[in-house]
Motif scaffolding. Structure first.
Motif, PDB file in Angstrom:
ATOM      1  N   GLY A  77       0.960  -1.191  -0.190  1.00 49.52           N
ATOM      2  CA  GLY A  77      -0.147  -0.111  -0.164  1.00 49.52           C
ATOM      3  C   GLY A  77       0.948   1.299  -0.158  1.00 49.52           C
ATOM      4  N   ALA A  78       1.948   1.387   0.736  1.00 51.09           N
ATOM      5  CA  ALA A  78       2.776   2.317   0.854  1.00 51.09           C
ATOM      6  C   ALA A  78       3.570   2.693  -0.785  1.00 51.09           C
ATOM      7  N   VAL A  79       3.813   1.654  -1.272  1.00 54.27           N
ATOM      8  CA  VAL A  79       4.086   1.824  -2.671  1.00 54.27           C
ATOM      9  C   VAL A  79       3.271   2.426  -3.654  1.00 54.27           C
ATOM     10  N   ILE A  80       2.002   1.830  -3.478  1.00 55.56           N
ATOM     11  CA  ILE A  80       0.884   2.330  -4.261  1.00 55.56           C
ATOM     12  C   ILE A  80       0.782   3.941  -3.897  1.00 55.56           C
ATOM     13  N   LEU A  81       0.677   4.116  -2.810  1.00 60.17           N
ATOM     14  CA  LEU A  81       0.221   5.676  -2.343  1.00 60.17           C
ATOM     15  C   LEU A  81       1.558   6.279  -2.794  1.00 60.17           C
ATOM     16  N   GLY A  82       2.765   5.914  -2.693  1.00 59.36           N
ATOM     17  CA  GLY A  82       3.916   6.735  -3.018  1.00 59.36           C
ATOM     18  C   GLY A  82       3.893   6.968  -4.641  1.00 59.36           C
ATOM     19  N   VAL A  83       3.669   6.025  -5.344  1.00 59.13           N
ATOM     20  CA  VAL A  83       3.570   6.159  -6.652  1.00 59.13           C
ATOM     21  C   VAL A  83       2.535   7.350  -7.220  1.00 59.13           C
TER      22      VAL A  83
END
Length: 409
Positions: A77-83
């Protein structure tokens, strides 16, 4: 036998260490920013890829949450949010495309590492090896797009090796379907690597060719066209029997400026005059843009696609007046030999730089050197008239008369 086995392993470790060092240098080092056109294409392409991948990424996140893999769900989820947050920042100008690509490379690497750890911790239970291969394929595609070509193959091969090792060690003997799926994924990896790396390499080569062409056609100091670039730029404008005017501009007494104030000041003056010339030569309502070049030394040349010589002469006078209004003058003096200059450079309140201008008509189908000789004759007339003025030689002046005038001067 041990030495034969250890040698490939040492080479592999050396390659991995070199790739990791190059990747860290790329992440932390400086790089030439993209042109506005390239950045615009990248934004549109990345946005399309994110929209297309969003449903699959969200379904994977939901699956991780349902099966209680909260740590990996948080990482995913952090990767998705960061992108997702990077795109508004890039569009609003708060983050450069170069920095966004570096952050994206880090996020994709973290995501890929997280899924590999998840499958190592719970082989085939939360995410099957078929889905793992597809996820890694997506991550490798993203890395190939944002990481330089010299690093993307090494990084992708490392991910491929880990994926193949996990399938071999943890997947078990589950029949031909698993074997078929993993080798299909590996083939997709290989094709993707070859295709993207080839495109990156060809794009870099095209960029270098374009840069070399620009260097061959432009003056490196002023950014204006050189002689070759001028001839190539003017040729299309002269097709169809178009007439026009040549304006030759020469800085008065430029050698004493270099001798007194130094070549750095001389270069600055050339750059300032080139800026004025380029600005005035731009297209304006009722007049097409002119083509300007540094012809050599302190001499500049402008082609004006204007068949009316009176209007061309009017533009030359405007150019002369604008340069005079700029009050370009040397700012610093050359330090005297044997006496080093300390502190801030001493300001010089010398006379402003002046220019002499010659205007000549360029008849249809007439060679460039004939028209230039006519305009150069007008320039010599301006020099003989006391400099800092404009003189014109209209098209009816013959080549023989222009040559005789230059010889007598």
């Amino acid at each position: 036998m041990k030495h034969r086995t250890a040698f490939p392993v040492l080479r592999a470790l050396s390659l991995f260490r070199a790739s990791a060092g190059a990747l860290v240098a790329w992440l932390l080092g400086d790089q030439q920013p993209d042109s506005p056109e390239t950045a615009r294409v990248k934004i549109h392409s990345y946005a399309f890829a994110l929209v297309a991948a969003a449903p699959g990424l969200l379904l994977i996140l939901a699956s991780l949450l349902r099966q209680g893999a909260y740590f990996y769900a948080a990482l995913h989820g952090a990767v998705i949010l960061g992108v997702a947050l990077m795109f508004p920042l890039v569009l609003l100008g708060r983050m450069s495309m170069l920095l966004a690509e570096r952050v994206l490379a880090v996020l994709l690497t973290l995501g890929g590492g997280g899924f590999l750890l998840l499958c190592a911790h719970a082989p085939g239970q939360i995410i099957g090896f078929d889905l793992l291969g597809n996820i890694l394929l997506f991550i490798v595609a993203g890395l190939l797009l944002v990481v330089p070509a010299r690093l993307s193959i090494s990084i992708s091969l490392c991910l491929l090796a880990v994926y193949r090792l996990e399938v071999w060690r943890l997947g078990g003997d589950s029949g031909s379907s698993l074997v078929l799926a993993q080798w299909v994924n590996i083939g997709m990896f290989a094709l993707l690597m070859v295709g993207v790396v080839m495109r990156q390499t060809l794009a870099q080569q095209a960029g270098r060719v374009h840069l070399l062409q620009e260097l061959a056609l432009r003056d490196t100091l002023t950014g204006l066209l050189n002689r070759r670039g001028f001839e190539e730029a003017v040729a299309p404008l002269r097709r169809g029997g178009q007439s026009g005017a040549l304006i030759v501009l020469d800085i008065d007494d430029f050698k004493p400026i270099n001798d007194t104030h130094g070549h750095i000041e001389g270069d600055r003056i050339l750059e300032e005059l080139a800026d004025v010339l380029h600005r005035l030569a731009a297209e304006t309502p009722g007049r097409r843009a002119g083509v300007c070049a540094r012809w050599g030394g302190e001499e500049f040349l402008l082609y004006l696609p204007e068949p009316d010589m009176n209007l061309a002469l009017e533009f030359a006078r405007l150019l002369h007046a604008e340069i005079g209004a700029q009050r370009v003058r040397p700012k610093t003096a050359r330090p005297q030999s044997g006496r080093p200059q300390t502190g801030r450079p001493q300001a010089v309140t010398g006379d402003a730089v002046t220019v002499s201008v010659g205007v000549g008509g360029w008849r249809p189908e007439e060679p460039l050197h004939h028209a230039f000789l006519r305009a150069d004759t007008a320039l010599y007339d301006a020099k003989r008239a006391g400099k800092n003025c404009v003189r014109a030689a209209f098209p009816h002046v013959s080549l023989e008369a222009a040559t005789a005038a230059l010889s007598s001067g």
